[in-house]
Design a protein around this motif. Sequence first.
Motif, mmCIF file in Angstrom:
data_model
loop_
_atom_site.group_PDB
_atom_site.id
_atom_site.type_symbol
_atom_site.label_atom_id
_atom_site.label_comp_id
_atom_site.label_asym_id
_atom_site.label_seq_id
_atom_site.Cartn_x
_atom_site.Cartn_y
_atom_site.Cartn_z
ATOM 1 N N PHE A 1 0.804 -1.219 0.000
ATOM 2 C CA PHE A 1 0.000 0.000 0.000
ATOM 3 C C PHE A 1 0.837 1.269 0.000
ATOM 4 O O PHE A 1 0.296 2.369 -0.019
ATOM 5 C CB PHE A 1 -0.969 -0.026 1.184
ATOM 6 C CG PHE A 1 -1.936 -1.168 1.099
ATOM 7 C CD1 PHE A 1 -2.876 -1.216 0.085
ATOM 8 C CD2 PHE A 1 -1.882 -2.203 2.009
ATOM 9 C CE1 PHE A 1 -3.761 -2.284 -0.013
ATOM 10 C CE2 PHE A 1 -2.763 -3.269 1.928
ATOM 11 C CZ PHE A 1 -3.698 -3.312 0.910
ATOM 12 N N ALA A 2 2.133 1.126 -0.026
ATOM 13 C CA ALA A 2 3.013 2.285 -0.162
ATOM 14 C C ALA A 2 3.336 2.562 -1.630
ATOM 15 O O ALA A 2 3.983 3.553 -1.948
ATOM 16 C CB ALA A 2 4.305 2.062 0.617
ATOM 17 N N ALA A 3 2.861 1.713 -2.523
ATOM 18 C CA ALA A 3 3.136 1.884 -3.958
ATOM 19 C C ALA A 3 2.428 3.131 -4.476
ATOM 20 O O ALA A 3 1.289 3.426 -4.113
ATOM 21 C CB ALA A 3 2.670 0.663 -4.724
ATOM 22 N N ARG A 4 3.108 3.870 -5.301
ATOM 23 C CA ARG A 4 2.545 5.070 -5.934
ATOM 24 C C ARG A 4 2.967 5.102 -7.390
ATOM 25 O O ARG A 4 4.056 4.663 -7.749
ATOM 26 C CB ARG A 4 3.044 6.355 -5.256
ATOM 27 C CG ARG A 4 2.708 6.483 -3.785
ATOM 28 C CD ARG A 4 1.203 6.672 -3.585
ATOM 29 N NE ARG A 4 0.883 6.907 -2.197
ATOM 30 C CZ ARG A 4 0.628 5.961 -1.299
ATOM 31 N NH1 ARG A 4 0.673 4.692 -1.646
ATOM 32 N NH2 ARG A 4 0.322 6.266 -0.061
ATOM 33 N N ALA A 5 2.117 5.687 -8.233
ATOM 34 C CA ALA A 5 2.442 5.860 -9.643
ATOM 35 C C ALA A 5 3.378 7.050 -9.826
ATOM 36 O O ALA A 5 4.255 7.032 -10.685
ATOM 37 C CB ALA A 5 1.171 6.049 -10.463
ATOM 38 N N ASN A 6 3.181 8.103 -9.039
ATOM 39 C CA ASN A 6 4.032 9.297 -9.079
ATOM 40 C C ASN A 6 4.205 9.874 -10.483
ATOM 41 O O ASN A 6 5.312 10.132 -10.929
ATOM 42 C CB ASN A 6 5.404 9.004 -8.468
ATOM 43 C CG ASN A 6 5.313 8.725 -6.994
ATOM 44 O OD1 ASN A 6 4.530 9.336 -6.283
ATOM 45 N ND2 ASN A 6 6.107 7.778 -6.529
ATOM 46 N N ALA B 1 -3.430 8.159 -12.756
ATOM 47 C CA ALA B 1 -2.333 7.894 -11.823
ATOM 48 C C ALA B 1 -2.558 8.634 -10.511
ATOM 49 O O ALA B 1 -2.345 8.069 -9.428
ATOM 50 C CB ALA B 1 -1.003 8.307 -12.444
ATOM 51 N N GLN B 2 -3.006 9.874 -10.591
ATOM 52 C CA GLN B 2 -3.269 10.643 -9.379
ATOM 53 C C GLN B 2 -4.415 10.022 -8.587
ATOM 54 O O GLN B 2 -4.372 9.954 -7.354
ATOM 55 C CB GLN B 2 -3.570 12.097 -9.734
ATOM 56 C CG GLN B 2 -2.345 12.824 -10.249
ATOM 57 C CD GLN B 2 -2.693 14.155 -10.898
ATOM 58 O OE1 GLN B 2 -3.847 14.562 -10.938
ATOM 59 N NE2 GLN B 2 -1.679 14.825 -11.429
ATOM 60 N N ALA B 3 -5.448 9.531 -9.282
ATOM 61 C CA ALA B 3 -6.558 8.869 -8.593
ATOM 62 C C ALA B 3 -6.079 7.592 -7.913
ATOM 63 O O ALA B 3 -6.491 7.290 -6.785
ATOM 64 C CB ALA B 3 -7.678 8.559 -9.579
ATOM 65 N N LEU B 4 -5.209 6.854 -8.567
ATOM 66 C CA LEU B 4 -4.652 5.639 -7.969
ATOM 67 C C LEU B 4 -3.844 5.981 -6.722
ATOM 68 O O LEU B 4 -3.962 5.323 -5.687
ATOM 69 C CB LEU B 4 -3.778 4.907 -8.988
ATOM 70 C CG LEU B 4 -3.202 3.576 -8.532
ATOM 71 C CD1 LEU B 4 -4.280 2.504 -8.573
ATOM 72 C CD2 LEU B 4 -2.030 3.180 -9.398
ATOM 73 N N ASP B 5 -3.024 7.028 -6.816
ATOM 74 C CA ASP B 5 -2.237 7.456 -5.660
ATOM 75 C C ASP B 5 -3.122 7.922 -4.514
ATOM 76 O O ASP B 5 -2.867 7.616 -3.345
ATOM 77 C CB ASP B 5 -1.268 8.571 -6.055
ATOM 78 C CG ASP B 5 -0.135 8.082 -6.953
ATOM 79 O OD1 ASP B 5 0.030 6.849 -7.093
ATOM 80 O OD2 ASP B 5 0.567 8.939 -7.519
ATOM 81 N N GLN B 6 -4.197 8.643 -4.823
ATOM 82 C CA GLN B 6 -5.127 9.100 -3.794
ATOM 83 C C GLN B 6 -5.840 7.916 -3.132
ATOM 84 O O GLN B 6 -6.060 7.903 -1.927
ATOM 85 C CB GLN B 6 -6.163 10.058 -4.386
ATOM 86 C CG GLN B 6 -5.569 11.397 -4.738
ATOM 87 C CD GLN B 6 -6.538 12.273 -5.520
ATOM 88 O OE1 GLN B 6 -7.599 11.811 -5.942
ATOM 89 N NE2 GLN B 6 -6.182 13.522 -5.725
ATOM 90 N N MET B 7 -6.178 6.905 -3.941
ATOM 91 C CA MET B 7 -6.807 5.709 -3.382
ATOM 92 C C MET B 7 -5.860 5.012 -2.421
ATOM 93 O O MET B 7 -6.256 4.604 -1.329
ATOM 94 C CB MET B 7 -7.207 4.749 -4.500
ATOM 95 C CG MET B 7 -7.870 3.482 -3.999
ATOM 96 S SD MET B 7 -8.101 2.256 -5.293
ATOM 97 C CE MET B 7 -6.412 1.782 -5.617
ATOM 98 N N ALA B 8 -4.586 4.909 -2.819
ATOM 99 C CA ALA B 8 -3.607 4.264 -1.936
ATOM 100 C C ALA B 8 -3.439 5.041 -0.636
ATOM 101 O O ALA B 8 -3.341 4.454 0.431
ATOM 102 C CB ALA B 8 -2.267 4.142 -2.672
ATOM 103 N N GLU B 9 -3.438 6.371 -0.727
ATOM 104 C CA GLU B 9 -3.327 7.189 0.473
ATOM 105 C C GLU B 9 -4.551 7.043 1.363
ATOM 106 O O GLU B 9 -4.449 7.027 2.589
ATOM 107 C CB GLU B 9 -3.135 8.661 0.084
ATOM 108 C CG GLU B 9 -1.764 8.935 -0.505
ATOM 109 C CD GLU B 9 -1.628 10.361 -1.040
ATOM 110 O OE1 GLU B 9 -2.467 11.218 -0.702
ATOM 111 O OE2 GLU B 9 -0.682 10.585 -1.821
ATOM 112 N N ALA B 10 -5.736 6.882 0.759
ATOM 113 C CA ALA B 10 -6.968 6.730 1.529
ATOM 114 C C ALA B 10 -7.005 5.410 2.288
ATOM 115 O O ALA B 10 -7.728 5.280 3.273
ATOM 116 C CB ALA B 10 -8.176 6.820 0.610
#
Length: 83
Positions: free
Chosen positions: A53-58, A70-79
């Motif tokens: 869950f620390a993975a990010r597209a960045n 990619a930003q939506a994926l990163d926001q989902m991971a942060e949530a």
Amino acid sequence: FGEANRTLARNLVALGFVTALALTAAWFLGDILIVRPVNVLLRAARQLSEGNFAARANVPAGRGELAQLAQALDQMAEALGVD
């Protein structure tokens, strides 16, 4: 007919060269603008699905629909609460 045929042949060769050049440019641009960003998204999504869950597209902001994904994926991971 002789000169007309030579002119036609010359034009066809030039058209073939321009077509080959355009296809090569489209292939390279497609790789840079579509294939690479999609691979980044896939890598991040795969890592998230495997529990990382620390993975990010960045992907930098403002680079089209793929950047928005990619930003939506990163926001989902942060949530998910893991950063």
